[in-house]
Design a protein around this motif. Structure first.
Motif, PDB file in Angstrom:
ATOM      1  N   ALA A   1      30.705   6.113 -28.882  1.00 32.73           N
ATOM      2  CA  ALA A   1      30.004   5.235 -29.837  1.00 32.73           C
ATOM      3  C   ALA A   1      29.109   6.084 -30.738  1.00 32.73           C
ATOM      4  CB  ALA A   1      29.178   4.201 -29.081  1.00 32.73           C
ATOM      5  N   GLN A   2      28.407   7.034 -30.127  1.00 31.60           N
ATOM      6  CA  GLN A   2      27.531   7.915 -30.919  1.00 31.60           C
ATOM      7  C   GLN A   2      28.383   8.774 -31.858  1.00 31.60           C
ATOM      8  OE1 GLN A   2      24.090   7.864 -31.019  1.00 31.60           O
ATOM      9  NE2 GLN A   2      24.514   9.173 -32.785  1.00 31.60           N
ATOM     10  N   ASP A   3      29.557   9.203 -31.348  1.00 35.91           N
ATOM     11  CA  ASP A   3      30.472  10.011 -32.188  1.00 35.91           C
ATOM     12  C   ASP A   3      30.854   9.250 -33.447  1.00 35.91           C
ATOM     13  OD1 ASP A   3      30.439  12.077 -30.483  1.00 35.91           O
ATOM     14  OD2 ASP A   3      32.430  11.725 -29.609  1.00 35.91           O
ATOM     15  N   ILE A   4      31.129   7.957 -33.266  1.00 35.77           N
ATOM     16  CA  ILE A   4      31.546   7.146 -34.424  1.00 35.77           C
ATOM     17  C   ILE A   4      30.423   7.133 -35.462  1.00 35.77           C
ATOM     18  CG2 ILE A   4      32.226   4.856 -35.222  1.00 35.77           C
ATOM     19  CD1 ILE A   4      33.357   4.349 -32.399  1.00 35.77           C
ATOM     20  N   VAL A   5      29.200   6.860 -34.986  1.00 32.49           N
ATOM     21  CA  VAL A   5      28.059   6.807 -35.912  1.00 32.49           C
ATOM     22  C   VAL A   5      27.907   8.158 -36.616  1.00 32.49           C
ATOM     23  CG1 VAL A   5      25.567   6.494 -36.074  1.00 32.49           C
ATOM     24  CG2 VAL A   5      26.904   5.020 -34.579  1.00 32.49           C
ATOM     25  N   ASP A   6      28.016   9.236 -35.838  1.00 34.33           N
ATOM     26  CA  ASP A   6      27.837  10.580 -36.405  1.00 34.33           C
ATOM     27  C   ASP A   6      28.910  10.911 -37.446  1.00 34.33           C
ATOM     28  OD1 ASP A   6      25.699  10.798 -34.798  1.00 34.33           O
ATOM     29  OD2 ASP A   6      26.642  12.131 -33.311  1.00 34.33           O
ATOM     30  N   LEU A   7      30.139  10.451 -37.152  1.00 27.63           N
ATOM     31  CA  LEU A   7      31.246  10.734 -38.084  1.00 27.63           C
ATOM     32  C   LEU A   7      30.968  10.188 -39.477  1.00 27.63           C
ATOM     33  CD1 LEU A   7      34.607  10.022 -36.229  1.00 27.63           C
ATOM     34  CD2 LEU A   7      33.937  12.107 -37.393  1.00 27.63           C
ATOM     35  N   PHE A   8      30.196   9.103 -39.507  1.00 25.22           N
ATOM     36  CA  PHE A   8      29.953   8.452 -40.792  1.00 25.22           C
ATOM     37  C   PHE A   8      28.670   8.938 -41.476  1.00 25.22           C
ATOM     38  CE2 PHE A   8      33.295   5.923 -39.114  1.00 25.22           C
ATOM     39  CZ  PHE A   8      33.982   5.474 -40.225  1.00 25.22           C
ATOM     40  N   LEU A   9      28.033   9.959 -40.885  1.00 27.82           N
ATOM     41  CA  LEU A   9      26.861  10.531 -41.559  1.00 27.82           C
ATOM     42  C   LEU A   9      27.326  11.381 -42.733  1.00 27.82           C
ATOM     43  CD1 LEU A   9      24.688  11.540 -38.486  1.00 27.82           C
ATOM     44  CD2 LEU A   9      24.444   9.546 -39.969  1.00 27.82           C
ATOM     45  N   GLU A  10      28.516  11.889 -42.569  1.00 28.57           N
ATOM     46  CA  GLU A  10      29.102  12.750 -43.601  1.00 28.57           C
ATOM     47  C   GLU A  10      29.519  11.890 -44.804  1.00 28.57           C
ATOM     48  OE1 GLU A  10      33.211  15.184 -43.786  1.00 28.57           O
ATOM     49  OE2 GLU A  10      32.370  14.773 -41.806  1.00 28.57           O
ATOM     50  N   PRO A  11      29.216  12.307 -46.012  1.00 26.70           N
ATOM     51  CA  PRO A  11      29.587  11.483 -47.176  1.00 26.70           C
ATOM     52  C   PRO A  11      31.112  11.410 -47.352  1.00 26.70           C
ATOM     53  CG  PRO A  11      28.134  13.301 -47.806  1.00 26.70           C
ATOM     54  CD  PRO A  11      28.528  13.538 -46.407  1.00 26.70           C
ATOM     55  N   VAL A  12      31.551  10.315 -47.926  1.00 27.46           N
ATOM     56  CA  VAL A  12      32.977  10.170 -48.240  1.00 27.46           C
ATOM     57  C   VAL A  12      33.199  10.748 -49.632  1.00 27.46           C
ATOM     58  CG1 VAL A  12      34.838   8.510 -48.636  1.00 27.46           C
ATOM     59  CG2 VAL A  12      33.136   8.074 -46.861  1.00 27.46           C
ATOM     60  N   LYS A  13      34.136  11.682 -49.722  1.00 19.75           N
ATOM     61  CA  LYS A  13      34.366  12.329 -51.021  1.00 19.75           C
ATOM     62  C   LYS A  13      35.362  11.501 -51.817  1.00 19.75           C
ATOM     63  CE  LYS A  13      33.462  17.094 -49.640  1.00 19.75           C
ATOM     64  NZ  LYS A  13      32.043  16.849 -49.771  1.00 19.75           N
ATOM     65  N   LEU A  14      34.891  10.928 -52.914  1.00 21.74           N
ATOM     66  CA  LEU A  14      35.801  10.220 -53.818  1.00 21.74           C
ATOM     67  C   LEU A  14      36.099  11.165 -54.979  1.00 21.74           C
ATOM     68  CD1 LEU A  14      34.092   6.733 -53.803  1.00 21.74           C
ATOM     69  CD2 LEU A  14      36.061   7.484 -52.486  1.00 21.74           C
ATOM     70  N   SER A  15      37.020  10.810 -55.828  1.00 16.39           N
ATOM     71  CA  SER A  15      37.444  11.748 -56.871  1.00 16.39           C
ATOM     72  C   SER A  15      36.283  12.210 -57.763  1.00 16.39           C
ATOM     73  CB  SER A  15      38.552  11.118 -57.709  1.00 16.39           C
ATOM     74  OG  SER A  15      38.091   9.896 -58.197  1.00 16.39           O
TER      75      SER A  15
END
Ligand code: C2E
Ligand code: CA
Ligand code: CA
Length: 774
Positions: free
Chosen positions: A438-452
């Motif tokens: 669960a913590q991994d999921i939250v952490d994964l989304f700390l990183e910004p999503v790169k859009l074009s």
């Protein structure tokens, strides 16, 4: 029996030709031999042959018709007997001819007789199908001819006798060969028919239009027959020296790889193992789809087979059908794929998720494999969609799906639950691992999503339910994860929460509350209480903030924090909000004209297309000047800001209504919002006020916000002022307005008029009598 019948059928077809020949030839013969033989004999021969030939034709027609009409036959033997008897009559009749006409005839007529005899012997070919019938003609006629020739003596006749014997032998042997051939064809046809009917029966397909291939093995599993299509795939020819083992050939062509065809091939691998077992154990199997490699492409073949047993009930091989189902299967797969997968992200949808949960629960029941179920909600997704457009929104969803697939590895099941919610199912997992994930999921989304063209940060709120402790049915697990997710949202988002048994009561409670709340809204049970707003410098009353209250039968109140959220989630917020707005305006008109009323407005309300219109109507109906109305909105409005929302905010300013930014400091707290929209006031969150006297940082924030706001010309109201020291500090910093239990909690609508009256003369008096508790 079937063979006999078929022989009779052939006889019905061929006999008339032989009979017709006899009937015509007898006329010609008598015409050519006129004057030879007595008239009585000539009449007998003519009449006899014609009669028998007629009877033969008649019998052929009648029997032929009978056989074509009926499915079950009796008297096959009798039919054969009739044919043979008539054949014998004809043979005997004709046998008298050489004996009677040949000796007395002049030489040129003898040629006619001899040729007729030879020709007649040849017509026996028309009587081949039924054993003995042709012989009934050839033997009497041949014997009589031979006897006549021999009894005449002489070299010429002996030579003719020799020729006769040779023709006779030829006709005799051809008759036997042709009959055998016919029998063979008949047997083959019967066998194929039987095969078809058994296989049709076995496969449950009777639609003759279906293209299917036959296959057959012997007791050793060696292919004994393949239809051309399968023979081509298996490189099999009937004349092959090397025995082709069916199973080995099938295994050679079988593709045990999911790379070539997507989807449910894994299930087919299981099926193939089943088919192999059936072949090894001599058990019937049906419709097993097997991927086969054919010229570097993959074809899907459906196999059905049944073991065969001989008369002694010994196993003697397999026989079956095979269909090429590539097209239908691919179509079906595409349909199934579309029905089970989300179009935007390509991952399974809610329907498929239900199935996965069902399987996980059944696994849990059978093997005790526990599993963890996560509901993952994207926190700021709507903002991305509104600000950057739907293409960017879709891209974020795809990235989110891919990130979730990284958690838990191969065994993980990720699905799009709907909107911006995803679900993740991890099997064989213990509670510490599940929490870690669960913590991994939250952490994964700390990183910004790169859009074009830019990066966006999209956090998630995760609700975790562990099976079986959190629930043992699809509904209970979904409810538990939903509740946990809801908790994570309430805890400030960008975090996870695990369902605890103590929450289970909440599910029921929530359901009951929802029912009661709907009723309360419909019955207009929700009322307003008013909390005074005080000028910080003069300590005089400047207005009231209207706060919603839901009275309970026991005299208590359900706090608005609970039911406002409920109203927002259920879409009741517009109905409730508009009603409260009207009540607040109605109450405010009765106050002195310099007092304002502040009403809290939810985003959902602002987004309603007719909000401005409703507001205008309310102001008109109640007669409250727009300048006396303040609308308090929270920063969440900027999360959902879109053109309509921004338009409404500007529209409110245009109407002359004041806008207040509530709970400032709790969220993003961008002063830029104050500039961008025409905010009249910001309300400092009570958290800072509570802490400012013992926390230097809070004090510093309060001070600088007040300073900045005054630079911008925006009023600052400090919420939750409870102590004299807080008030003193706020006054020192230059705070414009204060509100809190130090002055008064929220009071009823009737009490407001009283307080408004008192405060007019003595602000301090009002201050001193202000209630000090909530
Ligand atoms: P809010 O707008 O920040 O309202 C102020 C809350 O602080 C009120 O809680 C008020 O009773 C409480 N409060 C006032 N003075 C003090 C104090 O000195 N100390 C402490 N500890 N609390 C104080 P309440 O009435 O429970 O309302 C909670 C929230 O519910 C409100 O927060 C507002 O966001 C929302 N709400 C209330 N009524 C409405 C409404 O009609 N519509 C909408 N959309 N939201 C509403
Ligand atoms: Ca407020
Ligand atoms: Ca507030």
């Amino acid at each position: 029996m079937e063979l006999d019948l078929q022989r009779i059928r052939y006889a019905c077809d061929l006999t008339p030709w032989g009979s017709l020949t006899s009937a015509l030839v007898v006329g010609m013969l008598l015409f050519g031999t006129s004057g030879t033989g007595s008239d009585a004999y000539r009449t007998f021969l003519f009449g006899g042959v014609e009669l028998v030939a007629f009877l033969q034709i008649l019998v052929s027609l009648v029997v032929g018709r009978y056989l074509s009409r009926r499915r079950r036959y009796k008297n096959v033997r009798l039919m054969r007997l009739v044919f043979v008897s008539l054949g014998l009559c004809l043979g005997v009749m004709w046998a008298t001819m050489p004996l009677t006409l040949f000796p007395p005839a002049p030489p040129h007529q003898q040629v006619i007789v001899a040729c007729t005899c030879a020709g007649l012997i040849a017509t026996a070919l028309a009587f081949v199908p039924i054993a003995g019938m042709a012989e009934c003609l050839t033997i009497p006629l041949g014997t009589a001819s031979a006897y006549t020739l021999l009894s005449l003596g002489g070299r010429d006749w002996f030579a003719l006798f020799g020729c006769l014997v040779i023709y006779g032998l030829f006709i005799g042997s051809v008759t036997v060969q042709v009959r055998r051939l016919l029998d063979k064809i008949t047997l083959y046809r019967l066998e194929t028919q039987e095969q078809r009917s058994t296989l049709q029966l076995l496969s449950g397909r009777s639609d003759a239009g279906e293209i299917w291939s036959l296959w057959e093995t012997d007791r050793n599993g060696v292919i004994s027959f393949l239809s051309p299509d399968l023979a081509h795939i298996f490189d099999w020819k009937p004349s092959l020296e090397m025995p082709h083992n069916f199973l080995n050939t099938l295994k050679e062509k079988y593709i045990n790889s999911t790379n070539d065809i997507r989807g449910p091939i894994s299930k087919k691998i299981v099926d193939f193992t089943h088919m192999v077992n059936c072949l090894n154990e001599s058990i019937s199997f049906r419709d097993i789809v097997v991927p086969l490699k054919v010229n570097d492409t993959v074809s899907l073949w459906s196999f059905t087979g049944r073991p065969m047993f001989d008369d002694h009930q010994d196993y003697c091989g397999f026989r079956g059908l095979a269909y090429d189902v590539t097209d239908t299967f691919t179509e079906r797969f595409e349909e199934a794929h579309q029905a089970r997968n989300d179009a935007v992200t390509g991952i399974p949808n809610r329907h498929a998720l239900n199935e996965a949960l069902r399987n996980a629960l059944s696994d849990l029941g059978r093997t005790g494999r526990t599993f963890a179920f996560y509901l993952v909600d994207l926190d700021e997704f709507k903002r991305v969609n509104d600000r950057l457009g739907h293409n960017a929104g879709d891209a974020v969803l795809r990235v989110a799906a891919a990130r979730l697939a990284r958690v838990g590895g191969d065994g993980a099941f990720v699905a799009r639950f709907g909107g911006d919610e995803f679900a993740l199912l991890l099997q064989d997992i213990n509670p510490p691992e599940a929490i870690h994930a669960a913590q991994d999921i939250v952490d994964l989304f700390l990183e910004p999503v790169k859009l074009s063209d830019q990066d966006v940060v999209v956090h998630v709120s995760v609700g975790l339910a562990l099976a079986p402790v959190s629930g043992d049915s699809i509904e209970s697990i979904l409810d538990a994860a939903d509740l946990a997710m809801y908790n994570a949202k309430r805890a400030g988002k960008n975090t996870w929460s695990c369902f605890e048994s103590s929450m289970s009561g909440q599910i029921e409670q929530r359901r009951v509350l929802l029912g009661q709340f709907r009723e309360a809204v419909t019955n207009r049970e929700i009322v307003l209480a008013y909390q005074p707003l005080i000028d910080a410098r003069t300590l005089t009353l400047v207005g009231f903030e209207a706060l919603a209250r839901w009275p309970q039968p026991d005299g208590s109140f359900v706090p608005p924090d609970r039911f406002i959220l409920l109203a927002e989630e259920t879409g009741l917020i517009c109905e409730l909000g508009n009603y409260l707005l009207e009540q607040a305006c109605r109450t405010a008109v009765s106050w002195p004209t310099d007092l304002t009323v502040a009403v809290n407005v939810s985003v959902g309300q602002l987004q309603a297309p007719d909000f401005l219109l409703t507001l205008r109507t309310i102001l008109k109906k109640t007669g409250l000047p727009p300048a006396r109305l303040e609308l308090e909105v929270t920063e969440s409005i900027f999360m959902d800001v879109n053109s309509t929302c921004a338009g409404v905010l500007h529209g409110l300013s245009d109407l002359g209504i004041k806008l207040a930014l509530d709970d400032f400091g709790r969220g993003y707290s961008s002063l830029g919002f104050l500039k961008e929209f025409d905010f009249y006031k910001l309300k400092l969150d009570m958290g800072f006020i509570r802490d400012m006297n013992h926390d230097r940082r809070s004090a510093a924030i309060v001070r600088s916000v007040i300073e900045l706001a005054s630079e911008l010309g925006v009023v600052v109201t400090a919420e939750g002022v409870e102590t004299r020291s807080q008030l003193d500090a706020l006054r020192r910093y230059g705070c414009t307005q204060v509100q809190g239990y130090l002055f008064s909690p929220a009071i009823s609508g009737e009490e407001t008029a009283l307080i408004a009256e008192k405060s007019r003369f003595s602000p301090l008096h009002f201050f001193e009598t202000g209630a000090r508790s909530a």
